[in-house]
Design a protein around this motif. Sequence first.
Motif, short mmCIF file in Angstrom:
data_model
loop_
_atom_site.label_atom_id
_atom_site.label_comp_id
_atom_site.label_asym_id
_atom_site.label_seq_id
_atom_site.Cartn_x
_atom_site.Cartn_y
_atom_site.Cartn_z
N ALA A 1 3.93 5.72 5.19
CA ALA A 1 4.51 4.47 4.69
C ALA A 1 4.00 3.26 5.46
CB ALA A 1 6.03 4.55 4.78
N CYS B 1 1.86 0.24 3.83
CA CYS B 1 2.29 -1.17 3.92
C CYS B 1 1.17 -2.05 4.45
CB CYS B 1 3.53 -1.28 4.81
SG CYS B 1 5.07 -0.72 4.05
N VAL C 1 -1.28 -2.58 1.73
CA VAL C 1 -0.83 -3.57 0.75
C VAL C 1 -1.22 -4.98 1.21
CG1 VAL C 1 1.23 -4.68 -0.22
CG2 VAL C 1 1.03 -2.19 -0.24
N PHE D 1 8.41 -6.52 -0.52
CA PHE D 1 7.58 -5.84 0.46
C PHE D 1 8.22 -5.91 1.84
CE2 PHE D 1 4.54 -6.43 3.92
CZ PHE D 1 3.86 -5.23 3.88
N PHE E 1 10.99 -3.26 2.29
CA PHE E 1 10.45 -1.91 2.53
C PHE E 1 9.83 -1.79 3.91
CE2 PHE E 1 10.19 -1.40 -2.23
CZ PHE E 1 11.00 -0.27 -2.29
N PHE E 2 9.06 -2.79 4.28
CA PHE E 2 8.39 -2.77 5.58
C PHE E 2 9.41 -2.72 6.71
CE2 PHE E 2 4.81 -4.98 8.20
CZ PHE E 2 4.46 -3.75 8.75
N TYR F 1 6.48 -6.57 13.42
CA TYR F 1 7.20 -6.98 12.20
C TYR F 1 7.58 -8.46 12.27
CZ TYR F 1 10.43 -6.89 8.28
OH TYR F 1 11.05 -7.15 7.08
N LEU G 1 4.97 -7.10 -4.43
CA LEU G 1 4.59 -5.76 -4.89
C LEU G 1 4.49 -5.67 -6.41
CD1 LEU G 1 6.96 -3.65 -2.59
CD2 LEU G 1 4.52 -4.09 -2.22
N GLU H 1 2.73 -0.27 -6.47
CA GLU H 1 3.06 -0.32 -5.06
C GLU H 1 4.54 -0.09 -4.81
OE1 GLU H 1 -0.42 -3.55 -3.82
OE2 GLU H 1 1.50 -4.21 -4.61
N LEU I 1 6.16 3.07 -2.44
CA LEU I 1 6.97 2.70 -1.28
C LEU I 1 8.43 3.10 -1.47
CD1 LEU I 1 5.53 -0.80 -0.25
CD2 LEU I 1 5.06 1.44 0.75
#
Length: 494
Positions: free
Chosen positions: A344, A348, A351, A374, A377-378, A430, A449, A453, A457
Amino acid sequence: MTDIPFLSLAIWVPIIGGLVVLATGSDRNAPLARTLALVTAVFGFAVTIPLYTRFDVASAAMQFTEARSWVWASHFKFDYYLGVDGLSVWFVLLNAFITIFVVIAGWQVIRDRVAQYMAAFLIMSGLMNGIFAALDGVLFYVFFEASLIPLYLIIGIWGGPNRVHAAIKFFLFTLAGSLLMLLALLYLYSVSGSFNILDWHRLPLGMGAQSLIFFAFLIAFGVKVPMWPVHTWLPDAHVEAPTGGSVVLAAIALKLGAYGFLRFSLPIVPNAAVEYAPLVIALSLIAVVYIGLVALVQADMKKLVAYSSISHMGFVTLGFFMFNLFGIEGALIQMISHGFVSAAMFLCIGVLYDRMHSRQIADYGGVVKTMPKFAAFFMLFAMANAGLPATSGFVGEFTVILGAVQYNFWVAFLAATTLILGAAYTLWMYKQVVFGAVANDHVAQLVDLDAREFLFLAALAFCVLAMGLYPFPFTEVMHASVNELLRHVTAGKL
């Protein structure tokens, strides 16, 4: 034995499907190649599902076994002998599962040599399933070495500017280690008259022979994990590999070395494993602490996550060599979790790279303002990488730490620093990438996204949360096999 050869299907469906995809030829047929690759990957995963649904969790014996005479020679007999137990079955499923995401991730990004790219991943998937299922030493070695070739080509052809250097470094490191393993396998054959790995588990060996075999396996599998100090090939390989290559490298390829310790080092040379366990534990703690500190100073997102993988895999080898239930089961859980989380994280980063063509942390900032889906999810995957409770990353690390407390308090204390270091480097990355003001016009123009994508994810997010909240379906499969392995190691053979 089983009437349906599920393991052979898990191995040969991706390989044959990959050859069919390869036969589609030039990029004029790229849509057909992509479609065939996805169908093959999904079918390849589907044939592995019965390995879990029909698995007898109460048994430590090999299941779904297949045994056929393979090669007769004047002095050697090699068998096509397959089987899985609680130590290996999950990795066959994980490998087939991750292959689907690799195909989807490269759907639009790869535009040159599409058929060759998809075929390389499918063939590699089948070969890696062969590694996890092989119960014949020569068969294991053939699959182990053959799996290097597709990954070497993936890095060397579709990688970054320094791809050739990274591919050659990866190949030479892993091949050199494998030659020592080959010598150990040949010695085991010379004293047993068999290449059957299960026969080797019952082979009485003196301490001198055990020591030499142990170090041969330690180098061979330690390079693959990779353990400190033979880890330097991994960051280069990750940085230069395409996104799919990084995903497979982190999620599956690193597990091959760790699996080798469970299938070879611990059961074949248990006395040597116990004798030299402090050395492996020391190397593992260096990986956890020192490599965690190295990750803190990385400016490239891929390199940071690559060093993070080395640190997390240090937890795996640490768990194996403490010889208690919490340690080994926690390490196995960590391997599965790392497969989800590392895949994952690299997806990411992929992406972002597809949009900005940069992996430098300094080139980003304020991504949440333009890519909120995004960013959500990240955030989840970053927290899992840092070991947040209720994510899969916490379950394995916490269980290994419990095992370390049983083994030695100070070992547990040093191991637990990963919870601090992991949070430090992951959350720092992050924060720099996602929060703050929009860094530049490129970030301001980012698009969130798309459906493809979002799909892969979301699927990985489900796996990370499901394993974190309810790990029992993962752990129940391994109990019997881990207990049997511990009985075997602690009893020894001398």
